[in-house]
Design an enzyme around this catalytic site. Structure first.
Site, PDB file in Angstrom:
ATOM      1  CG  ASP A 115      -1.853  -1.220   1.223  1.00  0.00           C
ATOM      2  OD1 ASP A 115      -2.227  -1.695   0.131  1.00  0.00           O
ATOM      3  OD2 ASP A 115      -2.153  -1.725   2.323  1.00  0.00           O
ATOM      4  CE  LYS A 174       2.403  -2.558  -4.296  1.00  0.00           C
ATOM      5  NZ  LYS A 174       2.098  -2.130  -2.918  1.00  0.00           N
ATOM      6  N   GLY A 227      -4.513  -4.398  -3.779  1.00  0.00           N
ATOM      7  CA  GLY A 227      -5.514  -3.362  -4.038  1.00  0.00           C
ATOM      8  C   GLY A 227      -4.742  -2.127  -4.459  1.00  0.00           C
ATOM      9  CG  HIS A 228      -2.006  -2.183  -7.019  1.00  0.00           C
ATOM     10  ND1 HIS A 228      -1.088  -2.726  -7.874  1.00  0.00           N
ATOM     11  CD2 HIS A 228      -1.715  -2.702  -5.795  1.00  0.00           C
ATOM     12  CE1 HIS A 228      -0.286  -3.541  -7.197  1.00  0.00           C
ATOM     13  NE2 HIS A 228      -0.645  -3.545  -5.944  1.00  0.00           N
ATOM     14  CB  THR A 266      -6.644 -10.621   1.581  1.00  0.00           C
ATOM     15  OG1 THR A 266      -6.092 -11.678   0.792  1.00  0.00           O
ATOM     16  CG2 THR A 266      -5.627  -9.502   1.725  1.00  0.00           C
ATOM     17  CD  GLN A 310       0.758  -8.978  -2.522  1.00  0.00           C
ATOM     18  OE1 GLN A 310       1.421  -9.621  -3.305  1.00  0.00           O
ATOM     19  NE2 GLN A 310      -0.494  -8.690  -2.756  1.00  0.00           N
ATOM     20  CB  THR A 365       1.758 -12.168   0.636  1.00  0.00           C
ATOM     21  OG1 THR A 365       0.725 -12.762  -0.153  1.00  0.00           O
ATOM     22  CG2 THR A 365       2.918 -11.741  -0.258  1.00  0.00           C
ATOM     23  CB  THR A 419      -7.936  -6.003  -0.897  1.00  0.00           C
ATOM     24  OG1 THR A 419      -7.138  -5.572  -2.001  1.00  0.00           O
ATOM     25  CG2 THR A 419      -8.464  -7.400  -1.179  1.00  0.00           C
ATOM     26  CB  THR A 420      -9.767  -6.655   3.634  1.00  0.00           C
ATOM     27  OG1 THR A 420      -8.731  -5.824   4.182  1.00  0.00           O
ATOM     28  CG2 THR A 420      -9.155  -7.857   2.950  1.00  0.00           C
ATOM     29  N   GLY A 421     -10.875  -3.441   3.282  1.00  0.00           N
ATOM     30  CA  GLY A 421     -11.466  -2.333   4.039  1.00  0.00           C
ATOM     31  C   GLY A 421     -10.986  -2.272   5.483  1.00  0.00           C
ATOM     32  NE  ARG A 467      -4.127   0.273   3.377  1.00  0.00           N
ATOM     33  CZ  ARG A 467      -4.246   1.026   2.284  1.00  0.00           C
ATOM     34  NH1 ARG A 467      -3.847   2.280   2.290  1.00  0.00           N
ATOM     35  NH2 ARG A 467      -4.755   0.514   1.176  1.00  0.00           N
ATOM     36  CG  ASP A 504      -0.188  14.368   0.825  1.00  0.00           C
ATOM     37  OD1 ASP A 504       0.580  13.459   0.458  1.00  0.00           O
ATOM     38  OD2 ASP A 504      -1.425  14.247   0.826  1.00  0.00           O
ATOM     39  CB  SER A 521       3.259  10.664  -4.715  1.00  0.00           C
ATOM     40  OG  SER A 521       1.856  10.658  -4.713  1.00  0.00           O
TER      41      SER A 521
HETATM   42  P1  GDP Z   1      -0.745   0.255  -3.540  1.00  0.00           P
HETATM   43  O1  GDP Z   1      -1.335  -1.008  -3.053  1.00  0.00           O
HETATM   44  O2  GDP Z   1       0.731   0.328  -3.296  1.00  0.00           O
HETATM   45  O3  GDP Z   1      -1.098   0.560  -4.963  1.00  0.00           O
HETATM   46  O4  GDP Z   1      -1.387   1.421  -2.658  1.00  0.00           O
HETATM   47  P2  GDP Z   1      -2.937   1.565  -2.276  1.00  0.00           P
HETATM   48  O5  GDP Z   1      -3.673   2.019  -3.465  1.00  0.00           O
HETATM   49  O6  GDP Z   1      -3.423   0.357  -1.581  1.00  0.00           O
HETATM   50  O7  GDP Z   1      -2.860   2.682  -1.160  1.00  0.00           O
HETATM   51  C1  GDP Z   1      -2.340   3.951  -1.412  1.00  0.00           C
HETATM   52  C2  GDP Z   1      -3.438   4.984  -1.086  1.00  0.00           C
HETATM   53  O8  GDP Z   1      -2.882   6.277  -1.001  1.00  0.00           O
HETATM   54  C3  GDP Z   1      -4.492   5.074  -2.186  1.00  0.00           C
HETATM   55  O9  GDP Z   1      -5.724   5.391  -1.603  1.00  0.00           O
HETATM   56  C4  GDP Z   1      -3.993   6.225  -3.044  1.00  0.00           C
HETATM   57  O10 GDP Z   1      -5.044   6.867  -3.746  1.00  0.00           O
HETATM   58  C5  GDP Z   1      -3.409   7.151  -2.009  1.00  0.00           C
HETATM   59  N1  GDP Z   1      -2.250   7.952  -2.433  1.00  0.00           N
HETATM   60  C6  GDP Z   1      -1.253   7.598  -3.291  1.00  0.00           C
HETATM   61  N2  GDP Z   1      -0.323   8.570  -3.320  1.00  0.00           N
HETATM   62  C7  GDP Z   1      -0.739   9.535  -2.474  1.00  0.00           C
HETATM   63  C8  GDP Z   1      -0.165  10.770  -2.022  1.00  0.00           C
HETATM   64  O11 GDP Z   1       0.923  11.161  -2.416  1.00  0.00           O
HETATM   65  N3  GDP Z   1      -0.862  11.474  -1.104  1.00  0.00           N
HETATM   66  C9  GDP Z   1      -2.068  11.071  -0.621  1.00  0.00           C
HETATM   67  N4  GDP Z   1      -2.661  11.826   0.288  1.00  0.00           N
HETATM   68  N5  GDP Z   1      -2.639   9.906  -1.008  1.00  0.00           N
HETATM   69  C10 GDP Z   1      -1.967   9.155  -1.913  1.00  0.00           C
HETATM   70  P1  IMO Z   2      -0.915  -4.271  -2.248  1.00  0.00           P
HETATM   71  O1  IMO Z   2      -0.433  -4.802  -3.555  1.00  0.00           O
HETATM   72  C1  IMO Z   2      -1.072  -4.651   2.088  1.00  0.00           C
HETATM   73  C2  IMO Z   2      -1.110  -8.726   3.682  1.00  0.00           C
HETATM   74  C3  IMO Z   2      -2.366  -9.204   4.394  1.00  0.00           C
HETATM   75  C4  IMO Z   2      -1.747 -10.164   5.384  1.00  0.00           C
HETATM   76  C5  IMO Z   2      -0.610 -10.798   4.594  1.00  0.00           C
HETATM   77  C6  IMO Z   2      -0.956 -12.140   3.981  1.00  0.00           C
HETATM   78  O2  IMO Z   2      -2.187  -3.531  -2.294  1.00  0.00           O
HETATM   79  O3  IMO Z   2       0.190  -3.500  -1.576  1.00  0.00           O
HETATM   80  P2  IMO Z   2      -2.462 -12.840   1.907  1.00  0.00           P
HETATM   81  O4  IMO Z   2      -3.923 -12.653   1.650  1.00  0.00           O
HETATM   82  O5  IMO Z   2      -1.582 -12.236   0.866  1.00  0.00           O
HETATM   83  O6  IMO Z   2      -2.081 -14.254   2.172  1.00  0.00           O
HETATM   84  O7  IMO Z   2      -2.204 -12.055   3.290  1.00  0.00           O
HETATM   85  O8  IMO Z   2      -0.293  -9.883   3.575  1.00  0.00           O
HETATM   86  N1  IMO Z   2      -1.328  -8.212   2.309  1.00  0.00           N
HETATM   87  C7  IMO Z   2      -1.258  -6.926   1.982  1.00  0.00           C
HETATM   88  N2  IMO Z   2      -1.088  -5.830   2.747  1.00  0.00           N
HETATM   89  N3  IMO Z   2      -1.160  -4.535   0.752  1.00  0.00           N
HETATM   90  C8  IMO Z   2      -1.284  -5.620  -0.025  1.00  0.00           C
HETATM   91  O9  IMO Z   2      -1.230  -5.568  -1.382  1.00  0.00           O
HETATM   92  C9  IMO Z   2      -1.404  -6.887   0.585  1.00  0.00           C
HETATM   93  N4  IMO Z   2      -1.569  -8.142   0.117  1.00  0.00           N
HETATM   94  C10 IMO Z   2      -1.511  -8.945   1.188  1.00  0.00           C
HETATM   95  O10 IMO Z   2      -3.040  -8.150   5.028  1.00  0.00           O
HETATM   96  O11 IMO Z   2      -1.175  -9.455   6.444  1.00  0.00           O
HETATM   97 MG    MG Z   3      -2.882  -1.663  -1.810  1.00  0.00          MG
END
Ligand code: GDP
Ligand code: IMO
Ligand code: MG
Length: 449
Positions: free
Chosen positions: A13, A16, A40-41, A129, A223, A238, A299-301, A304, A332, A412
């Site tokens: 998270d 990416k 969850g991207h 998840t 991840q 994972t 992904t799961t709500g 964090r 930010d 960012s």
């Molecule tokens: P990923 O799994 O690495 O793709 O990241 P996620 O999408 O799960 O979580 C990143 C969260 O931060 C998302 O809700 C993005 O929309 C948000 N986000 C990404 N970059 C920024 C930033 O620079 N500032 C803020 N405030 N939010 C951001």
């Molecule tokens: P992105 O790509 C954050 C965490 C789960 C759990 C562990 C194992 O959005 O960054 P799994 O279901 O993979 O066997 O769960 O990994 N986890 C993540 N945490 N971002 C993710 O993906 C994750 N994918 C799995 O919460 O702790």
């Molecule tokens: Mg994510």
């Protein structure tokens, strides 16, 4: 033209999805190499939130080939739902997606097994998840998994499903869970064959051809480094190699095809699920980051867990992945803080550690060491021009660069594509920035606005 890998440096998270979407115009292909729909991207386009779980985040751009590699575990139901979500936005996916014939399937019994396993773990549960990711990789390494390519041979499919259902039902029966009927699963698989068969190809062979034609690839990690099955905080990880080594095994490309590995690091740290987290903040400061950063799982709500940036872990991530260039995301979120802590190392049993420890039982007992700086106390949210960034914030960036021994090439400052500061002189060697300005709109979103 260079091929780059975008890899998370923390526990996922990091942003990416945003970075991949942003950089896609400079590449021809975006390829996922591991994980599944546990990812969850999030991408924001004109205020509209789009979350990609399985399909590469490059899909929002026209004419970019999006590849799901053999290292990915594919839940066909989740895949088809994601395709529908994209089609509702007016995005045509049919000619833009390829799935490896060697990717493993996630079938309904995988999440049932996972739910039982997590229950048995009790307070030692991983907090997965529950998308069936682990059990699908278990079947892969136990050499009993079913590949997407098996959908194309009904006899092979039938015998593999029968064998798997037999094995899974023994466990399910023991725990009085509902059992599966092989015939039902076979029927479901044949439905998937008819719908996803057209996407299946030999990805390694395809990439070899594309690279030969001079096409460039962005490898999108899911991840993060600390969730890597080998190099993460095992067992709270994972089940795949999220680090850059996974690119080669997960797509069938050789190491010399990765020109640069770009690490994505959040300006603080988050973690979903269980496991050690040395710089975790308890109390109101942690809640502030969670609320301001909207830190709830894509992904799961689930909320964090939040903590300070941990440069000791980031330096480790830089080493494991070969990261020399970093994108810093979400600083930010720290705008209002009087003081900001930067994790710089750990002590364990009263001595400082040289290397990041990956044994969870050590990590649970380390004491983080911090450098504390004054906050910049100005809004950097949505800043696009590096010249508008406060000096004190740039000092903070420099401290981080020195500690992790990698340079920050992009910052960012918000969730939208546009909320980004590029340090052009540091990026020219691996990306054609002129192409980044060309960001096509998404038909469904334009129509709505
Ligand atoms: P990923 O799994 O690495 O793709 O990241 P996620 O999408 O799960 O979580 C990143 C969260 O931060 C998302 O809700 C993005 O929309 C948000 N986000 C990404 N970059 C920024 C930033 O620079 N500032 C803020 N405030 N939010 C951001
Ligand atoms: P992105 O790509 C954050 C965490 C789960 C759990 C562990 C194992 O959005 O960054 P799994 O279901 O993979 O066997 O769960 O990994 N986890 C993540 N945490 N971002 C993710 O993906 C994750 N994918 C799995 O919460 O702790
Ligand atoms: Mg994510």
């Amino acid at each position: 033209m260079s091929n780059i890998a975008v890899v998370g440096m923390q526990w996922g998270d990091e942003g990416k999805g945003k970075v991949t979407d942003l950089l896609t115009p400079a590449f021809d292909i975006v390829a996922r190499y591991q994980g599944g729909n546990n990812a969850g991207h999030t991408v924001f386009v004109k205020g509209k939130k789009i979350v990609l779980h399985l399909i590469p985040s490059g899909i929002l751009h026209e004419n970019k080939l999006c590849i799901i590699g053999n290292g990915v575990v594919v839940n066909p139901r989740a895949f088809l739902e994601e395709v529908e979500q994209l089609e509702r936005l007016g995005i045509k996916v049919d000619n833009n997606i390829v799935i490896s014939k060697n990717a493993q399937l996630i079938l309904p019994y995988h999440s049932s097994i996972e739910e039982i396993t997590e229950k048995i773990r009790g307070d030692k549960k991983i907090g997965t998840t529950c998308k069936g990711i682990g059990p699908s990789y278990v079947d892969k390494t136990a050499r009993q998994g079913i590949k997407t390519g098996d959908l194309l041979n009904e006899d092979v499919l039938r015998s593999k499903v029968e064998q798997n259902v037999k094995l899974k039902n023994i466990i399910l029966a023991h725990f009085q869970s509902p059992l599966f009927e092989a015939e039902e699963i076979i029927k479901e698989c044949l439905y998937y064959r008819d719908r996803i068969g057209k996407y299946l190809q030999d990805v390694s062979c395809l990439l070899e051809k594309k690279i030969g034609e001079g096409k460039s690839i962005l490898f999108e990690g899911a991840q993060g480094t600390l969730l890597d099955i080998d190099h993460g905080t095992y067992p709270y990880v994972t089940s795949s190699n999220s680090t850059s080594g996974g690119v080669c095994t997960g797509l069938g490309v050789s190491p010399d095809k990765i020109d640069h590995v770009i690490g994505i690091a959040k300006a603080y740290t988050t973690r979903v699920g269980s496991g050690p987290f040395p710089t975790e903040i308890s109390g109101s400061a942690g809640k502030h980051l969670q609320k301001k950063g909207d830190e709830f799982g894509a992904t799961t709500g689930r909320p964090r867990r939040c903590g300070w940036i941990d440069t000791f872990a980031l330096k480790y991530a830089a080493r494991i992945n070969g990261i020399k260039k970093v994108v810093l995301t979400k600083p930010d979120v720290l705008d209002e803080l009087e003081e900001i802590k930067i994790g710089i190392g750990y002590s364990y049993k009263d001595s400082s550690l040289d290397c990041f420890p990956t044994e969870s039982w050590v990590l649970e007992d380390v004491k983080p060491e911090y450098k504390t700086i004054k906050g910049w106390k100005k809004s950097i949210h949505r800043i696009k021009d590096g010249r508008s960034l406060p000096e004190s914030f740039l000092d903070y960036v420099k401290i981080i660069e020195d500690l992790i021994q990698a340079e920050v090439v992009m910052i960012s400052t918000g969730a939208e594509r546009e909320d980004t500061v590029f340090f052009k002189d540091k990026m020219n060697e691996f990306i054609d920035l002129n192409k980044i300005t060309d960001r096509p709109d998404i038909p469904g979103i334009n129509n709505a606005s």
